[in-house]
Design an enzyme around this catalytic site. Structure first.
Site, PDB file in Angstrom:
ATOM      1  N   HIS A  65       2.553   3.524  -9.070  1.00  0.00           N
ATOM      2  CA  HIS A  65       2.297   2.110  -9.345  1.00  0.00           C
ATOM      3  C   HIS A  65       3.472   1.484 -10.096  1.00  0.00           C
ATOM      4  O   HIS A  65       3.844   0.342  -9.851  1.00  0.00           O
ATOM      5  CB  HIS A  65       1.008   1.937 -10.145  1.00  0.00           C
ATOM      6  CG  HIS A  65      -0.221   2.354  -9.389  1.00  0.00           C
ATOM      7  ND1 HIS A  65      -0.450   1.959  -8.085  1.00  0.00           N
ATOM      8  CD2 HIS A  65      -1.271   3.141  -9.733  1.00  0.00           C
ATOM      9  CE1 HIS A  65      -1.602   2.476  -7.672  1.00  0.00           C
ATOM     10  NE2 HIS A  65      -2.108   3.203  -8.653  1.00  0.00           N
ATOM     11  N   LEU A 115      10.134 -20.932  -4.530  1.00  0.00           N
ATOM     12  CA  LEU A 115       9.264 -19.965  -3.859  1.00  0.00           C
ATOM     13  C   LEU A 115       7.903 -20.027  -4.539  1.00  0.00           C
ATOM     14  O   LEU A 115       7.835 -20.061  -5.768  1.00  0.00           O
ATOM     15  CB  LEU A 115       9.832 -18.541  -4.012  1.00  0.00           C
ATOM     16  CG  LEU A 115       8.902 -17.401  -3.578  1.00  0.00           C
ATOM     17  CD1 LEU A 115       8.854 -17.286  -2.062  1.00  0.00           C
ATOM     18  CD2 LEU A 115       9.346 -16.060  -4.172  1.00  0.00           C
ATOM     19  N   ASP A 173       0.827  -1.206   0.000  1.00  0.00           N
ATOM     20  CA  ASP A 173       0.000   0.000   0.000  1.00  0.00           C
ATOM     21  C   ASP A 173       0.864   1.260   0.000  1.00  0.00           C
ATOM     22  O   ASP A 173       1.967   1.271   0.536  1.00  0.00           O
ATOM     23  CB  ASP A 173      -0.923  -0.027   1.235  1.00  0.00           C
ATOM     24  CG  ASP A 173      -2.095   0.936   1.096  1.00  0.00           C
ATOM     25  OD1 ASP A 173      -2.361   1.399  -0.030  1.00  0.00           O
ATOM     26  OD2 ASP A 173      -2.736   1.228   2.128  1.00  0.00           O
TER      27      ASP A 173
HETATM   28  C1  IPE Z   1      -5.597  -2.657  -0.302  1.00  0.00           C
HETATM   29  O1  IPE Z   1      -5.225  -1.333  -0.411  1.00  0.00           O
HETATM   30  C2  IPE Z   1      -5.552  -3.321  -1.650  1.00  0.00           C
HETATM   31  C3  IPE Z   1      -4.234  -3.572  -2.202  1.00  0.00           C
HETATM   32  C4  IPE Z   1      -3.109  -3.314  -1.616  1.00  0.00           C
HETATM   33  C5  IPE Z   1      -4.222  -4.175  -3.515  1.00  0.00           C
HETATM   34  P1  IPE Z   1      -6.280  -0.152  -0.629  1.00  0.00           P
HETATM   35  O2  IPE Z   1      -5.479   1.084  -0.776  1.00  0.00           O
HETATM   36  O3  IPE Z   1      -7.202  -0.495  -1.730  1.00  0.00           O
HETATM   37  O4  IPE Z   1      -7.078  -0.181   0.743  1.00  0.00           O
HETATM   38  P2  IPE Z   1      -7.922   0.940   1.467  1.00  0.00           P
HETATM   39  O5  IPE Z   1      -8.908   1.469   0.467  1.00  0.00           O
HETATM   40  O6  IPE Z   1      -6.983   2.010   1.898  1.00  0.00           O
HETATM   41  O7  IPE Z   1      -8.549   0.246   2.630  1.00  0.00           O
HETATM   42  C1  IPE Z   2      -1.366   0.274  -3.452  1.00  0.00           C
HETATM   43  O1  IPE Z   2      -1.216   1.641  -3.466  1.00  0.00           O
HETATM   44  C2  IPE Z   2      -1.679  -0.295  -4.813  1.00  0.00           C
HETATM   45  C3  IPE Z   2      -3.070  -0.741  -4.981  1.00  0.00           C
HETATM   46  C4  IPE Z   2      -4.002  -0.700  -4.086  1.00  0.00           C
HETATM   47  C5  IPE Z   2      -3.429  -1.271  -6.282  1.00  0.00           C
HETATM   48  P1  IPE Z   2      -2.455   2.648  -3.479  1.00  0.00           P
HETATM   49  O2  IPE Z   2      -2.816   2.919  -4.890  1.00  0.00           O
HETATM   50  O3  IPE Z   2      -3.539   2.157  -2.629  1.00  0.00           O
HETATM   51  O4  IPE Z   2      -1.784   3.941  -2.850  1.00  0.00           O
HETATM   52  P2  IPE Z   2      -2.429   4.928  -1.795  1.00  0.00           P
HETATM   53  O5  IPE Z   2      -2.941   4.095  -0.659  1.00  0.00           O
HETATM   54  O6  IPE Z   2      -3.508   5.667  -2.508  1.00  0.00           O
HETATM   55  O7  IPE Z   2      -1.300   5.813  -1.390  1.00  0.00           O
HETATM   56 MG    MG Z   3      -4.028   2.410  -0.686  1.00  0.00          MG
END
Ligand code: IPE
Ligand code: IPE
Ligand code: MG
Length: 248
Positions: free
Chosen positions: A39, A133, A22
């Site tokens: 990303h 793995l 995240d």
């Molecule tokens: C969880 O992260 C999903 C992934 C890491 C793929 P999100 O960024 O979607 O979660 P919330 O919305 O902060 O709970």
């Molecule tokens: C994690 O990073 C990737 C996915 C959930 C696909 P985020 O896109 O959720 O990044 P934040 O949480 O908005 O910073």
């Molecule tokens: Mg996120």
């Protein structure tokens, strides 16, 4: 001989580490960059994490790549994430296979475009026999959906007269999940400072140790991974029972 950090790599590693990757968006925002670049850097962090997991002799690494709720994001971002997944498989599959990585996918197949699904199926098929793995990719994954699908599958078996309701046990439930055959995570890591599961592995993390890291996912590296494992090792896992440490 391999480098070892004070014998760190000689200690028994957690068997299964699951990661909620995240903070890509916030990483980019802090730099005044579009989320998509976050990303893209996130994919680099995935490569580092896989390499580190192998060096640390972890046998299962699960990465949460796209949640069943992430469809709520703007279409351009969703397209971008789908594109990155395709590119990741196209670019890295041969190398992963060469390194002995077995790829598994958990999540709902429906909704995912057929070209991507074909790529995923090919990756799973090609790497099926590898055992260095197991890289479990949670893609279009949501734990509640997974549990509902498992319940449906078992209900179908009951309706078909194949099993009796009394035969629905914890083991049978576990085997009806997408993670069938995969041991539960010992350690769950979430980056970016958020402290929630966001519908990830609700069943499987019943006794996992949770480590929340403040770094954003694109900054995740081997040192961060080792830090999380160090914290994991300092924990006392009791599984509801008592240990020497708790009774001393
Ligand atoms: C969880 O992260 C999903 C992934 C890491 C793929 P999100 O960024 O979607 O979660 P919330 O919305 O902060 O709970
Ligand atoms: C994690 O990073 C990737 C996915 C959930 C696909 P985020 O896109 O959720 O990044 P934040 O949480 O908005 O910073
Ligand atoms: Mg996120």
């Amino acid at each position: 001989m391999k480098h070892s950090d004070n014998g760190f790599e000689n200690l028994t590693p957690p068997r299964h580490v699951a990661i909620i990757m995240d903070g890509n968006g916030r990483w980019a925002k802090e730099r005044g960059l579009p989320r998509t670049l976050g990303h893209r850097q996130g994919v680099e962090a995935v490569r580092r994490a896989v390499r580190a997991a192998m060096e640390l002799k972890i046998t299962y690494l699960t990465i949460f790549s796209f949640s069943s709720e992430n469809w709520k994001r703007p279409a351009e971002e969703v397209d971008d994430l789908m594109g990155l997944m395709k590119r990741f498989i196209r670019r890295d599959l041969a190398e992963l296979h060469e390194a002995g990585v077995c790829i598994r996918i958990i999540g709902e197949r429906q909704q995912v475009d057929s070209e991507l699904m074909t790529l995923i199926d090919e990756a799973v098929e090609l790497t099926r026999g590898n055992d260095k793995l197991t890289l479990v990719i949670a893609f279009n994954y949501g734990s509640r959906g997974e549990l509902a699908r498992a319940a449906r599958r078992l209900a179908e078996q009951v309706a078909a007269g194949q099993i009796d309701p009394s035969e629905i046990t914890v083991e049978r439930m576990a085997n009806a999940l997408d993670t069938s055959g995969i041991p539960d995570p010992d350690l769950l890591i979430r980056t970016s400072g958020e402290m929630r599961l966001s519908n990830f592995m609700l069943w499987q993390t019943a006794y996992s140790e949770f480590v929340f890291l403040d770094c954003y996912w694109p900054d995740f590296d081997k040192a961060a991974f080792e830090g999380a494992i160090r914290e994991f090792r300092a924990r006392e896992r009791r599984f509801g029972g008592l240990t020497k440490r708790s009774t001393a």
